[in-house]
Write a protein that holds these residues in place. Structure first.
Motif, mmCIF file in Angstrom:
data_model
loop_
_atom_site.group_PDB
_atom_site.id
_atom_site.type_symbol
_atom_site.label_atom_id
_atom_site.label_comp_id
_atom_site.label_asym_id
_atom_site.label_seq_id
_atom_site.Cartn_x
_atom_site.Cartn_y
_atom_site.Cartn_z
ATOM 1 N N LYS A 55 0.820 -1.204 0.000
ATOM 2 C CA LYS A 55 0.000 0.000 0.000
ATOM 3 C C LYS A 55 0.859 1.261 0.000
ATOM 4 O O LYS A 55 0.592 2.215 -0.746
ATOM 5 N N ILE A 56 1.918 1.256 0.817
ATOM 6 C CA ILE A 56 2.799 2.427 0.891
ATOM 7 C C ILE A 56 3.588 2.585 -0.401
ATOM 8 O O ILE A 56 3.777 3.704 -0.896
ATOM 9 N N GLN A 58 2.684 1.669 -3.432
ATOM 10 C CA GLN A 58 1.771 2.180 -4.440
ATOM 11 C C GLN A 58 1.507 3.667 -4.247
ATOM 12 O O GLN A 58 1.493 4.435 -5.214
ATOM 13 N N ARG A 59 1.308 4.061 -3.000
ATOM 14 C CA ARG A 59 1.052 5.475 -2.719
ATOM 15 C C ARG A 59 2.256 6.337 -3.078
ATOM 16 O O ARG A 59 2.123 7.382 -3.709
ATOM 17 N N ASN A 60 3.438 5.880 -2.665
ATOM 18 C CA ASN A 60 4.649 6.649 -2.953
ATOM 19 C C ASN A 60 4.918 6.748 -4.445
ATOM 20 O O ASN A 60 5.370 7.781 -4.946
ATOM 21 N N GLU A 62 2.675 6.791 -6.755
ATOM 22 C CA GLU A 62 1.738 7.790 -7.281
ATOM 23 C C GLU A 62 2.285 9.196 -7.066
ATOM 24 O O GLU A 62 2.216 10.048 -7.961
ATOM 25 N N TYR A 63 2.831 9.449 -5.875
ATOM 26 C CA TYR A 63 3.436 10.757 -5.599
ATOM 27 C C TYR A 63 4.586 11.042 -6.563
ATOM 28 O O TYR A 63 4.722 12.156 -7.088
ATOM 29 N N ASN A 178 -0.315 17.030 -5.871
ATOM 30 C CA ASN A 178 -0.189 15.907 -4.950
ATOM 31 C C ASN A 178 -1.379 15.757 -4.011
ATOM 32 O O ASN A 178 -1.326 14.944 -3.084
ATOM 33 N N ARG A 180 -4.656 14.067 -3.116
ATOM 34 C CA ARG A 180 -5.015 12.691 -3.440
ATOM 35 C C ARG A 180 -6.034 12.584 -4.571
ATOM 36 O O ARG A 180 -5.921 11.729 -5.445
ATOM 37 N N SER A 184 -4.420 10.665 -7.847
ATOM 38 C CA SER A 184 -4.921 9.322 -8.149
ATOM 39 C C SER A 184 -5.570 9.250 -9.529
ATOM 40 O O SER A 184 -5.447 8.244 -10.230
#
Length: 234
Positions: A55-56, A58-60, A62-63, A178, A180, A184
């Protein structure tokens, strides 16, 4: 020129042309692709492949993606902004400034100084990286200040207000994209490409990163040649 710009430029200029070695070092830092774009993109590569929970990661990613995309669009917007705003002589070319700079007077002659596209690009990247890691983001911000910005003031390429304006634009762009809801949506397609065809994704990713590292000089040169060829037929 305002007193704020003049006082800072005068302070840095007292060290200019006192040591050939020091001036050459500043020139190297200001002009070297590896020390500028190469360093910041190495931080992004480290952040991209850093192991963590799914999860982290994937989030990073995206950033990182949204920041890379925003900085690419931002550098194009920066050039358009420079061309649309009133022309501003660089300190190096300003006859009202009775100072001596390490560079030759004809360097970047005819290029407006406001705002700094270097500051826009690197503060966008640094701020975006801060969303991924405070440590990496802090390193990137220090890099944007001491490696990108201050040498350009010392060499007479920019006024401090050029840098400040570019930094504020870059920080603002990074903060905006950035969010969300925005990040996304924009990164949905690239992330899908990463899952389905990683070879194609990383090929495109490399090209974009390469152009960022060299401030899109290759594309600029190609555009100049194409424009020159098209002009010859009209």
């Amino acid at each position: 020129m305002n007193i704020f710009d003049y006082s800072i430029i005068s302070f840095f200029n007292q060290f200019a042309q006192r040591s050939v070695q020091f001036d050459q070092l500043v020139l190297l830092i200001s002009d070297n692709v590896l020390l500028k774009g190469g360093f910041i993109l190495a931080l992004f590569c480290y952040a991209w492949f850093k192991e963590d929970s799914f999860k982290i990661v994937q989030r990073n990613r995206e950033y990182i993606l949204i920041t890379i995309l925003a900085s690419s669009v931002g550098i194009v917007g920066a050039r358009l902004l420079v061309l649309s705003l009133p022309f501003r002589l660089r300190p190096l070319h300003n006859p009202e400034i009775a100072l001596q700079f390490p560079l030759k007077r004809d360097f970047l002659e005819g290029w407006s100084s406001f705002p700094s596209d270097h500051a826009i690009l690197f503060f966008t990247l640094a701020t975006g990286l801060f969303f991924v890691s405070r440590i990496l983001g802090s390193i990137a911000i220090a890099h944007a200040i001491f490696v990108i910005s201050l040498p350009r003031i010392y060499l007479g390429l920019h006024y401090p207000t050029d840098i400040l304006a570019g930094a504020l634009i870059g920080i603002g762009v990074a903060l905006l994209v950035n969010r969300r809801k925005i990040s996304s949506r924009i990164t949905k397609l690239p992330m899908r490409l990463l899952d389905k065809n990683p070879s194609l994704f990383y090929s495109c990713f490399f090209v974009v990163d390469f152009e960022i590292a060299e401030m899109f000089n290759s594309l600029r040169n190609i555009a100049k040649v194409i424009f020159s060829l098209l002009s010859s037929f009209t």
